[in-house]
Design a protein around this motif. Structure first.
Motif, PDB file in Angstrom:
ATOM      1  N   HIS A 106       0.852  -1.190   0.000  1.00 43.97           N
ATOM      2  CA  HIS A 106       0.000   0.000   0.000  1.00 43.97           C
ATOM      3  C   HIS A 106       0.888   1.240   0.000  1.00 43.97           C
ATOM      4  CE1 HIS A 106      -3.713  -2.245   0.950  1.00 43.97           C
ATOM      5  NE2 HIS A 106      -2.904  -3.027   1.636  1.00 43.97           N
ATOM      6  N   LEU A 107       0.692   2.116  -0.990  1.00 42.17           N
ATOM      7  CA  LEU A 107       1.412   3.390  -1.043  1.00 42.17           C
ATOM      8  C   LEU A 107       0.471   4.501  -0.578  1.00 42.17           C
ATOM      9  CD1 LEU A 107       3.185   3.051  -4.516  1.00 42.17           C
ATOM     10  CD2 LEU A 107       4.144   2.575  -2.267  1.00 42.17           C
ATOM     11  N   HIS A 108       0.990   5.378   0.291  1.00 45.40           N
ATOM     12  CA  HIS A 108       0.169   6.459   0.852  1.00 45.40           C
ATOM     13  C   HIS A 108       0.804   7.814   0.554  1.00 45.40           C
ATOM     14  CE1 HIS A 108      -2.082   3.440   3.204  1.00 45.40           C
ATOM     15  NE2 HIS A 108      -0.904   2.882   3.393  1.00 45.40           N
ATOM     16  N   LYS A 109      -0.003   8.763   0.145  1.00 41.93           N
ATOM     17  CA  LYS A 109       0.483  10.111  -0.168  1.00 41.93           C
ATOM     18  C   LYS A 109       0.643  10.966   1.090  1.00 41.93           C
ATOM     19  CE  LYS A 109       0.631   9.907  -4.718  1.00 41.93           C
ATOM     20  NZ  LYS A 109       1.922  10.058  -5.427  1.00 41.93           N
ATOM     21  N   GLU A 110      -0.027  10.582   2.167  1.00 43.26           N
ATOM     22  CA  GLU A 110       0.043  11.357   3.416  1.00 43.26           C
ATOM     23  C   GLU A 110       0.860  10.595   4.451  1.00 43.26           C
ATOM     24  OE1 GLU A 110      -3.851  12.381   4.729  1.00 43.26           O
ATOM     25  OE2 GLU A 110      -4.382  13.383   2.859  1.00 43.26           O
ATOM     26  N   ARG A 111       1.891  11.263   4.959  1.00 44.79           N
ATOM     27  CA  ARG A 111       2.786  10.622   5.922  1.00 44.79           C
ATOM     28  C   ARG A 111       2.063  10.278   7.224  1.00 44.79           C
ATOM     29  NH1 ARG A 111       6.765  11.404   9.770  1.00 44.79           N
ATOM     30  NH2 ARG A 111       8.678  10.248   9.341  1.00 44.79           N
ATOM     31  N   TYR A 145       5.196   5.357   2.679  1.00 42.37           N
ATOM     32  CA  TYR A 145       4.892   6.761   2.379  1.00 42.37           C
ATOM     33  C   TYR A 145       5.532   7.107   1.043  1.00 42.37           C
ATOM     34  CZ  TYR A 145       5.397  11.835   2.392  1.00 42.37           C
ATOM     35  OH  TYR A 145       5.393  13.158   2.033  1.00 42.37           O
ATOM     36  N   GLU A 146       4.711   7.501   0.071  1.00 43.48           N
ATOM     37  CA  GLU A 146       5.199   7.878  -1.255  1.00 43.48           C
ATOM     38  C   GLU A 146       5.244   9.396  -1.332  1.00 43.48           C
ATOM     39  OE1 GLU A 146       4.283   6.681  -5.899  1.00 43.48           O
ATOM     40  OE2 GLU A 146       2.592   6.946  -4.531  1.00 43.48           O
ATOM     41  N   ASN A 147       6.422   9.973  -1.063  1.00 49.94           N
ATOM     42  CA  ASN A 147       6.534  11.438  -1.049  1.00 49.94           C
ATOM     43  C   ASN A 147       6.456  12.005  -2.462  1.00 49.94           C
ATOM     44  OD1 ASN A 147       9.342  12.396  -2.130  1.00 49.94           O
ATOM     45  ND2 ASN A 147       9.806  10.590  -0.882  1.00 49.94           N
ATOM     46  N   THR A 184      11.476   6.611  -1.511  1.00 47.13           N
ATOM     47  CA  THR A 184      10.381   5.644  -1.577  1.00 47.13           C
ATOM     48  C   THR A 184      10.928   4.267  -1.976  1.00 47.13           C
ATOM     49  OG1 THR A 184       8.818   7.379  -2.218  1.00 47.13           O
ATOM     50  CG2 THR A 184       8.139   5.111  -2.627  1.00 47.13           C
ATOM     51  N   THR A 185      11.850   4.251  -2.946  1.00 45.67           N
ATOM     52  CA  THR A 185      12.464   2.998  -3.403  1.00 45.67           C
ATOM     53  C   THR A 185      13.261   2.344  -2.277  1.00 45.67           C
ATOM     54  OG1 THR A 185      12.703   4.022  -5.591  1.00 45.67           O
ATOM     55  CG2 THR A 185      13.913   1.981  -5.205  1.00 45.67           C
ATOM     56  N   VAL A 186      14.053   3.157  -1.576  1.00 39.56           N
ATOM     57  CA  VAL A 186      14.885   2.649  -0.479  1.00 39.56           C
ATOM     58  C   VAL A 186      14.004   2.100   0.651  1.00 39.56           C
ATOM     59  CG1 VAL A 186      16.615   3.252   1.268  1.00 39.56           C
ATOM     60  CG2 VAL A 186      16.774   4.232  -1.027  1.00 39.56           C
ATOM     61  N   THR A 187      12.947   2.838   0.976  1.00 42.58           N
ATOM     62  CA  THR A 187      12.030   2.398   2.040  1.00 42.58           C
ATOM     63  C   THR A 187      11.359   1.080   1.661  1.00 42.58           C
ATOM     64  OG1 THR A 187      11.584   4.720   2.581  1.00 42.58           O
ATOM     65  CG2 THR A 187      10.083   3.082   3.502  1.00 42.58           C
ATOM     66  N   MET A 188      10.949   0.971   0.384  1.00 38.26           N
ATOM     67  CA  MET A 188      10.306  -0.261  -0.081  1.00 38.26           C
ATOM     68  C   MET A 188      11.276  -1.441   0.028  1.00 38.26           C
ATOM     69  SD  MET A 188       7.467  -1.523  -1.334  1.00 38.26           S
ATOM     70  CE  MET A 188       7.736  -3.137  -0.644  1.00 38.26           C
ATOM     71  N   LEU A 191       9.640  13.964   5.374  1.00 42.45           N
ATOM     72  CA  LEU A 191      10.470  12.766   5.485  1.00 42.45           C
ATOM     73  C   LEU A 191      10.736  12.317   6.912  1.00 42.45           C
ATOM     74  CD1 LEU A 191      13.144  13.425   2.722  1.00 42.45           C
ATOM     75  CD2 LEU A 191      10.953  12.257   2.523  1.00 42.45           C
ATOM     76  N   HIS A 192      10.780  13.271   7.845  1.00 46.22           N
ATOM     77  CA  HIS A 192      11.149  12.918   9.209  1.00 46.22           C
ATOM     78  C   HIS A 192      10.118  13.332  10.259  1.00 46.22           C
ATOM     79  CE1 HIS A 192      15.014  12.035   7.446  1.00 46.22           C
ATOM     80  NE2 HIS A 192      15.137  13.284   7.039  1.00 46.22           N
ATOM     81  N   GLY A 193       8.963  13.793   9.817  1.00 45.37           N
ATOM     82  CA  GLY A 193       7.957  14.244  10.782  1.00 45.37           C
ATOM     83  C   GLY A 193       8.082  15.730  11.014  1.00 45.37           C
ATOM     84  N   ASN A 194       7.415  16.248  12.024  1.00 43.67           N
ATOM     85  CA  ASN A 194       7.413  17.697  12.277  1.00 43.67           C
ATOM     86  C   ASN A 194       8.707  18.144  12.936  1.00 43.67           C
ATOM     87  OD1 ASN A 194       4.793  17.981  11.275  1.00 43.67           O
ATOM     88  ND2 ASN A 194       3.950  17.259  13.209  1.00 43.67           N
ATOM     89  N   ARG A 195       9.785  18.136  12.147  1.00 42.78           N
ATOM     90  CA  ARG A 195      11.088  18.504  12.670  1.00 42.78           C
ATOM     91  C   ARG A 195      11.637  19.690  11.903  1.00 42.78           C
ATOM     92  NH1 ARG A 195      15.755  14.143  12.249  1.00 42.78           N
ATOM     93  NH2 ARG A 195      16.383  15.256  10.387  1.00 42.78           N
ATOM     94  N   THR A 196      11.809  20.828  12.582  1.00 46.09           N
ATOM     95  CA  THR A 196      12.331  22.046  11.949  1.00 46.09           C
ATOM     96  C   THR A 196      13.843  22.066  12.090  1.00 46.09           C
ATOM     97  OG1 THR A 196      10.315  23.216  12.533  1.00 46.09           O
ATOM     98  CG2 THR A 196      12.224  24.554  11.971  1.00 46.09           C
ATOM     99  N   THR A 197      14.543  22.257  10.971  1.00 45.18           N
ATOM    100  CA  THR A 197      16.009  22.245  11.008  1.00 45.18           C
ATOM    101  C   THR A 197      16.605  23.641  11.028  1.00 45.18           C
ATOM    102  OG1 THR A 197      16.073  22.165   8.602  1.00 45.18           O
ATOM    103  CG2 THR A 197      16.077  20.064   9.748  1.00 45.18           C
ATOM    104  N   ALA A 198      15.854  24.635  10.596  1.00 46.44           N
ATOM    105  CA  ALA A 198      16.356  26.017  10.561  1.00 46.44           C
ATOM    106  C   ALA A 198      15.185  26.980  10.668  1.00 46.44           C
ATOM    107  CB  ALA A 198      17.131  26.250   9.276  1.00 46.44           C
TER     108      ALA A 198
END
Length: 320
Positions: free
Chosen positions: A76-81, A109-111, A120-124, A310-317
């Motif tokens: 199953h591929l999902h567009k929403e994380r 999760y298909e970003n 997506t390929t690596v996760t699969m 890709l990583h959730g609600n994480r702000t880097t800057a």
């Protein structure tokens, strides 16, 4: 008395026959169920896959055995994380891009980020290997564990493995190592060759995504440094403006004769010319400074959007 014994004997015989019949019925039922499961499994073919799922499968470049395992699973591929996180939380995972369930279901999760479509390929590939590991015998797992200890595993992978429970260490290592590290032992290379025709291509997809992420961070860092230098330059220009203005005011206030006035006017006009030039330079620097801030904020926004997906609600800057 003999009549009672005869009846008891008859009842017992009937009971034994009934039990034997029920036993045969249960066996027949199990056989029918097994045949049904087998037929159902065999019915899933490449042409039955959705366009998106088939595209992901093709990118994996699976061997015949690898494709067989892929088709065994319900992908199953999902567009929403958030959907993937909610589903995978049932499997004990919280921050994730995908998960495998032992009832042969895989959720990914298909970003929609073009620069990161390789993820997506690596996760699969990662989740598919969980399916493989689940089916391995104890002996095979023991041999792999021994081989893992011969490996020089990179620090990034070792740090990632610290996030998992000890009882899941080898299960996760089995999926992470072949999808994120190029160099493997000949034994491991041969083992993963059974499932992937181009395992290193999957690793390159992983590395490319990381490089893209790092390039964005570097651009932000470079623009941040330019903004800091711009602030220093602006400060110098503004300081120079104040000095020129004071000189002009001082000269104007010290006029005592016509001769002096003419001499002062020459100096004042020169200072005014320098002052106006300074203002123009200041304007250009301010415009460039604001442009750098705008560019940086755009990159920050893009990076944070990527990190969130890709990583959730994480702000880097943060933006300026």
């Amino acid at each position: 008395m003999s009549v009672i014994i005869t009846k008891v004997f008859s009842f017992t015989k009937m009971l034994i026959v009934s039990i034997a019949y029920l036993k045969d019925l249960m066996i027949i039922s199990l056989v029918v169920y097994s045949v049904f499961v087998f037929i159902t499994h065999e019915e899933r073919k490449v042409e039955d896959l959705s366009i998106n799922v088939k595209r992901v499968m093709d990118k994996l470049k699976l061997s015949k055995e690898g494709q067989s395992i892929f088709l065994k699973n319900e992908v199953h591929l999902h567009k929403e994380r958030e959907v993937v996180q909610r589903i995978c939380s049932k499997n004990g995972k919280h921050t994730t891009l995908g998960c495998y369930f032992t009832n042969n279901k895989i959720h990914i999760y298909e970003n929609d980020l073009k620069e990161f479509e390789g993820i997506t390929t690596v996760t699969m590939a990662h989740e598919l290997l969980h399916s493989v590991y689940h089916e391995l015998s104890s002996e095979e797992k023991k041999n792999l564990k021994s081989e893992f200890h011969k490996m020089k595993i990179n620090v990034t992978i070792l740090n990632k493995l610290k996030l998992y429970r000890k009882d899941k260490f080898y299960k996760e290592l089995y999926s992470i190592l072949p999808t994120e590290q190029l160099a493997l032992t000949p034994y491991l290379e041969k083992h993963y060759k059974k499932y992937f025709q181009d395992r290193k291509g999957i690793v390159r997809s992983h590395k490319l995504s990381k490089v893209t992420e790092e390039k964005l961070k570097q651009k932000i860092s470079l623009l941040s440094n330019k903004i800091k230098m711009g602030k220093v330059h602006l400060s110098k220009i503004e300081k120079n403006q104040n000095i020129l203005k004071k000189k002009i005011d001082t000269l104007k206030s010290n006029v005592s004769s016509a001769i002096t006035l003419e001499s002062v006017n020459v100096k004042v006009n020169k200072l005014i010319k320098d002052y106006n030039k300074n203002i123009l330079e200041h304007k250009q620097i301010v415009e460039n400074y604001n442009l750098q801030i705008k560019k940086r904020n755009e990159f920050v926004k893009k990076l944070n959007s990527i990190m969130s997906k890709l990583h959730g609600n994480r702000t880097t800057a943060s933006t300026d």
